[in-house]
Motif scaffolding. Structure first.
Motif, PDB file in Angstrom:
ATOM      1  N   GLU A   1     124.584 -90.739-122.529  1.00 36.85           N
ATOM      2  CA  GLU A   1     123.344 -91.427-122.152  1.00 36.85           C
ATOM      3  C   GLU A   1     122.606 -90.731-121.000  1.00 36.85           C
ATOM      4  O   GLU A   1     123.220 -90.364-119.995  1.00 36.85           O
ATOM      5  N   MET A   2     121.313 -90.575-121.136  1.00 40.86           N
ATOM      6  CA  MET A   2     120.513 -89.959-120.072  1.00 40.86           C
ATOM      7  C   MET A   2     120.399 -90.939-118.914  1.00 40.86           C
ATOM      8  O   MET A   2     120.067 -92.099-119.091  1.00 40.86           O
ATOM      9  N   VAL A   3     120.691 -90.453-117.708  1.00 35.72           N
ATOM     10  CA  VAL A   3     120.582 -91.318-116.529  1.00 35.72           C
ATOM     11  C   VAL A   3     119.336 -90.942-115.726  1.00 35.72           C
ATOM     12  O   VAL A   3     118.472 -91.773-115.469  1.00 35.72           O
ATOM     13  N   ALA A   4     119.254 -89.675-115.305  1.00 34.39           N
ATOM     14  CA  ALA A   4     118.034 -89.145-114.672  1.00 34.39           C
ATOM     15  C   ALA A   4     117.937 -87.706-115.165  1.00 34.39           C
ATOM     16  O   ALA A   4     118.746 -86.868-114.782  1.00 34.39           O
TER      17      ALA A   4
ATOM     18  N   THR B   1     112.006 -85.631-112.104  1.00 31.98           N
ATOM     19  CA  THR B   1     113.012 -86.223-112.997  1.00 31.98           C
ATOM     20  C   THR B   1     112.488 -87.572-113.481  1.00 31.98           C
ATOM     21  O   THR B   1     111.716 -88.221-112.762  1.00 31.98           O
ATOM     22  N   THR B   2     112.908 -87.977-114.652  1.00 34.12           N
ATOM     23  CA  THR B   2     112.639 -89.350-115.078  1.00 34.12           C
ATOM     24  C   THR B   2     113.949 -90.125-115.005  1.00 34.12           C
ATOM     25  O   THR B   2     114.958 -89.696-115.572  1.00 34.12           O
TER      26      THR B   2
ATOM     27  N   PHE C   1     117.925 -95.165-115.172  1.00 36.93           N
ATOM     28  CA  PHE C   1     118.683 -96.166-114.430  1.00 36.93           C
ATOM     29  C   PHE C   1     118.305 -96.010-112.969  1.00 36.93           C
ATOM     30  O   PHE C   1     117.548 -95.109-112.630  1.00 36.93           O
TER      31      PHE C   1
END
Ligand SMILES: [Zn+2]
Lengths: 418, 164
Positions: A198-201, B96-97, B100
């Motif tokens: 899962e992509m977090v940042a 960055t995107t 969370f």
């Protein structure tokens, strides 16, 4: 200054949560393990302690340090708390080193712990983000993974580092941990597993990031005379170095590269340094430690490194700060297999923070314990008979502890004293 | 002589339960909240500037060092700085995107963080970028500062959007 040795160490098995044991109990468990390895050492021969944890928010108990001192049976002897963000464990180790080197103590216990399980993961991330400028950084991002993602994005832009190279760090460290019974998160992973997590940042994904942990670790340090009385395998702490940088990632004006002995200015003609892609404090810490230990070319003179891989990206950045490769070559370094257990320079043979866990105050001390066992040649003995991670004839290693966006960094060099 | 009133010998009971997650060991919920009185102190003019649609950095009065995120004393020579107006157009230095975040910001995800650079200014500024899909953000992109109409006196009173 007089020579300082590490004579023994202990760690709890790091875990997501340990509701049956509080910080005092875990600290005691790691301390007792360290004491058991040096049966000639009695409590009354310990002159004092340094006790470390990062966050009062996580603990919700101020002066938790003295509660550990009391629980270990060390009151009314000298003790102090040390706190340096993510580098708290490494700083605790060096503060104990100072107590012996100065002659104030002959035996000093360095004890670190963290209990991060008492809030949910996202509250935990918020607590950690309070270790960024609360006027300018916290209200905008409030998330350390976001800060590290911006750093590695720039590293990729400057040097062509790839997401596959980041993933290679995760595969290596989680894989090493399969043979480390103390690790919280051992796993057999593929590059694709990491890329698909899962992509977090962006570009950091779940498997690029260490998990939160409860745990404790202890290192017992001694003067030369005491060390040789306590063990036939004392480990000399031959170099210590500490570096710093500004709290804010924004505050990194361009300077000249700080060169190590084996580097030349021509290597970095057009490099803006440190930028947000490199840790100047890590370079300063390494340089000071190398000088004290007489190391001129780390890749030739060290046998392994345990470094602060809170993110896969920071492992790659740290190869470069430590001079294991040139600035910019960190991605290729891991991709080449150089950092594998059987590579040119094993990095995080234990599994590092990514796989062992990161109970902040304990982490830097955990590294010292794994380094001690490597140098004593007792990995198999401590890892339930599995000596896969034992590096053949390991004589000298480096441990590296790191805080914030590179704000406090410690490097300590340990070598066989026997 | 005054007669002494007998003291109660029973502690008062409160009819208030507790939230228990587990027994053996007992694990319970402990609520923990505080209103903190925070002062921006010497950084206050920056936040006041945002409310007026101005972006203020610092310039060292001695060595001339410039800081896109303000500070009242120079990090190089230690001299006092003076306030300096930053241009409202800059470039993306890195980005960055975040999908969370810390709990306080989870509801705002995904959001894009950027470090802003200006030519001739020695340091960067952390902000958010709005109005660009995550895959379209690029290092070096030209961006423009915008200000919230209703000031919250937070650094997010300013954010950036693509130029044009
Ligand atoms: Zn100055």
């Amino acid at each position: 200054m007089r020579p300082v040795y590490m004579v023994s160490g202990g760690i709890t098995k790091f875990a997501k949560s340990t509701p049956k044991k509080d910080f005092r109990y875990m600290a005691k468990e790691s301390f007792d393990q360290a004491m058991a390895d040096v049966p000639n050492l009695s409590l009354d021969q310990i002159d004092g302690s340094v006790i470390a944890y990062f966050s009062d928010h996580f603990t919700r108990q101020l002066m938790a340090g003295i509660m550990v001192q009391d629980y270990l049976g060390l009151t009314p002897k000298p003790s102090k708390r040390v706190e340096s963000g993510g580098a708290t464990g490494g700083m605790c180790f060096q503060t104990a080193w100072e107590a012996i080197a100065s002659g104030r103590m002959n035996v000093c216990a360095a004890v670190g712990f963290e209990t991060m399980s008492h809030v949910n993961t996202w509250k935990g991330n918020e607590f950690i983000a309070l270790a960024s400028d609360v006027n300018f950084d916290y209200p905008v991002g409030g998330f350390y993974t976001g800060y590290y993602a911006m750093m590695v994005r720039r590293h990729m832009h400057e040097f062509g580092t790839t997401e596959r190279q980041l993933a290679a760090v995760s595969v290596k460290n989680h894989g090493n941990a399969l043979h480390n019974p103390y690790a919280q998160f051992p796993a057999e992973l593929t590059i694709e597993d990491v890329l698909n997590s899962e992509m977090v940042a962006d570009p950091l994904k779940r498997l690029d990031i260490c998990v939160m942990s409860d745990g404790a670790a202890t290192a017992i340090l001694a003067s030369e005379e005491m060390a040789f009385r306590l063990t036939d395998k004392p480990i000399l702490i031959s170099g210590v170095g500490t570096g710093t940088d500004a709290m804010r990632l924004s505050d990194r004006p361009s300077r000249e590269v700080i060169l190590l002995d084996h580097e030349r200015a021509e290597d970095y003609k057009d490099l803006k340094y440190p930028g947000v892609h490199s840790f100047r404090g890590g370079r300063v810490a390494a340089k000071e430690a190398y000088k004290m230990a007489g190391i001129e070319n780390p890749i030739e003179q060290l046998d392994f490194v345990e470094l602060h891989d809170a993110f896969t990206s920071s492992e790659i950045q740290t190869y470069e700060d430590l001079g294991l490769c040139k600035y910019g070559d960190g991605g290729k370094f891991v991709e080449s297999g150089a950092a594998n257990v059987n590579g040119k320079m094993p990095v995080n043979p234990s599994g590092g923070l990514l796989a062992c866990g990161h109970p902040v105050g304990a982490t830097g001390l955990m590294q010292s314990v794994f380094a001690l066992w490597q140098l004593q040649g007792t990995i198999g003995q401590h890892f339930g008979g599995d000596d896969t991670l034992q590096i053949n004839n390991a004589k000298r290693g480096l441990i590296h502890s790191h805080a914030g966006t590179g704000t406090y960094i410690t490097c300590s060099i340990l070598e066989r004293g026997f | 002589m005054n007669e002494k009133k007998p003291l109660p010998v029973k502690m008062e009971e409160v009819e208030q339960g507790c939230v228990l997650y587990n027994i053996d060991p007992i694990v319970m919920k402990y609520h923990y909240e505080v209103d903190y009185i925070h002062s921006y102190a010497q950084d206050s003019p920056f936040f006041e500037g945002l409310a007026k649609g101005e972006l203020k950095g610092s310039k060292c009065t001695k060595c001339g060092g410039t800081f896109a995120t303000p500070r009242s004393h120079c990090m190089t020579c230690g001299a006092e700085t003076e306030w300096m107006q930053l241009p409202l157009q800059g470039k993306v230095h890195t980005y960055t995107t975040c999908y969370f975040g810390g709990q306080e910001f989870l509801a705002e995800t995904p959001f894009t963080l950027i470090m802003v650079e200006w030519p001739g200014v020695d340091t960067l500024f952390l902000s958010r970028l709005i109005g660009v899909a995550p895959e379209d953000v690029k290092i070096g992109m030209d961006i423009q500062a915008k200000f919230k109409r209703l000031s919250q006196f937070k650094p997010t009173d300013v954010y950036f959007v693509p130029v044009g």
